[in-house]
Design a protein around this motif. Structure first.
Motif, short mmCIF file in Angstrom:
data_model
loop_
_atom_site.label_atom_id
_atom_site.label_comp_id
_atom_site.label_asym_id
_atom_site.label_seq_id
_atom_site.Cartn_x
_atom_site.Cartn_y
_atom_site.Cartn_z
N UNK A 90 0.84 -1.20 0.00
CA UNK A 90 0.00 0.00 0.00
C UNK A 90 0.87 1.24 0.00
N UNK A 91 0.38 2.27 -0.62
CA UNK A 91 1.12 3.53 -0.63
C UNK A 91 2.27 3.51 -1.62
N UNK A 92 3.15 4.45 -1.45
CA UNK A 92 4.28 4.60 -2.36
C UNK A 92 5.26 3.45 -2.19
N UNK A 93 5.79 2.98 -3.31
CA UNK A 93 6.76 1.88 -3.26
C UNK A 93 8.06 2.38 -2.64
N UNK A 94 8.69 1.56 -1.79
CA UNK A 94 9.97 1.97 -1.19
C UNK A 94 11.08 2.04 -2.24
N UNK A 95 12.11 2.78 -1.91
CA UNK A 95 13.21 3.01 -2.85
C UNK A 95 13.88 1.71 -3.29
N UNK A 96 14.09 0.80 -2.33
CA UNK A 96 14.76 -0.45 -2.68
C UNK A 96 13.96 -1.24 -3.70
N UNK A 97 12.63 -1.17 -3.61
CA UNK A 97 11.77 -1.91 -4.54
C UNK A 97 11.76 -1.22 -5.91
N UNK A 98 11.69 0.08 -5.91
CA UNK A 98 11.70 0.83 -7.18
C UNK A 98 13.00 0.56 -7.93
N UNK A 99 14.12 0.58 -7.21
CA UNK A 99 15.42 0.34 -7.85
C UNK A 99 15.48 -1.08 -8.41
N UNK A 100 14.96 -2.06 -7.65
CA UNK A 100 15.00 -3.45 -8.11
C UNK A 100 14.10 -3.64 -9.32
N UNK A 101 12.94 -3.01 -9.32
CA UNK A 101 12.03 -3.14 -10.46
C UNK A 101 12.63 -2.50 -11.71
N UNK A 102 13.35 -1.40 -11.54
CA UNK A 102 13.98 -0.75 -12.69
C UNK A 102 15.15 -1.56 -13.24
N UNK A 103 15.75 -2.38 -12.39
CA UNK A 103 16.88 -3.19 -12.85
C UNK A 103 16.42 -4.51 -13.48
N UNK A 104 15.12 -4.71 -13.60
CA UNK A 104 14.62 -5.88 -14.32
C UNK A 104 13.91 -6.92 -13.47
N UNK A 105 13.90 -6.79 -12.18
CA UNK A 105 13.20 -7.76 -11.32
C UNK A 105 11.68 -7.54 -11.42
N UNK A 106 10.95 -8.56 -11.02
CA UNK A 106 9.48 -8.43 -10.99
C UNK A 106 9.01 -8.33 -9.55
N UNK A 107 7.83 -7.79 -9.37
CA UNK A 107 7.27 -7.60 -8.04
C UNK A 107 7.07 -8.93 -7.33
N UNK A 108 6.72 -9.95 -8.09
CA UNK A 108 6.46 -11.27 -7.51
C UNK A 108 7.70 -11.87 -6.86
N UNK A 109 8.88 -11.48 -7.32
CA UNK A 109 10.13 -12.00 -6.74
C UNK A 109 10.31 -11.57 -5.28
N UNK A 110 9.71 -10.48 -4.89
CA UNK A 110 9.89 -9.93 -3.55
C UNK A 110 8.75 -10.28 -2.60
N UNK A 111 7.79 -11.04 -3.12
CA UNK A 111 6.64 -11.41 -2.31
C UNK A 111 7.06 -12.30 -1.16
N UNK A 112 6.52 -12.03 0.02
CA UNK A 112 6.81 -12.86 1.19
C UNK A 112 5.94 -14.11 1.08
#
Length: 129
Positions: A90-112
């Protein structure tokens, strides 16, 4: 009183008349103000509307209302490099996630992952690499 009567009066008499008029006007203004404040108080009574919103507006800016309590939201995503960094989704994505998504990772990779799922590098950051 006629204008001729006023013009015929001396300075002292006119000054006393002025003071009397000022006193009477102040009393009438005060009485009128009290009456208007009573009417305003009657119009602002919260019982008239039967809801809590009118009571909130009556207090106005004198006391801010406490914030509404939101239910605790469990984190859904975590930073594998720093397991204490989590995001609920919820809310704004954290910096670490934005950086990882820009480097080619997908959101599903970070799912707990939940306990029933197969463990992988994102299992809550618990010793998996």
């Amino acid at each position: 009183m006629r204008r001729q009567d006023l013009e015929a009066m001396g300075f002292e008499e006119l000054w006393l008349l002025h003071e009397e008029l000022t006193k009477i006007l102040a009393e009438k203004i005060t009485a009128e103000k009290r009456e208007l404040e009573k009417r305003l108080a009657q119009l602002n009574q919260p019982d008239q509307f039967g809801d809590s919103e009118s009571a909130a507006t009556e207090t106005g800016s004198s006391q801010p209302q406490p914030r509404r309590k939101y239910p605790k939201v469990l984190p859904k995503y975590c930073n594998p490099l720093q397991p204490t960094e989590t995001w609920s989704g919820r809310g704004k994505q954290p910096r670490w996630l934005v950086a990882a998504l820009q480097s080619g990772h997908t959101l599903d990779e970070f799912k707990i992952r939940e306990n029933g799922d197969s463990p992988d590098r994102n299992a809550g950051g618990q010793g998996h690499s």
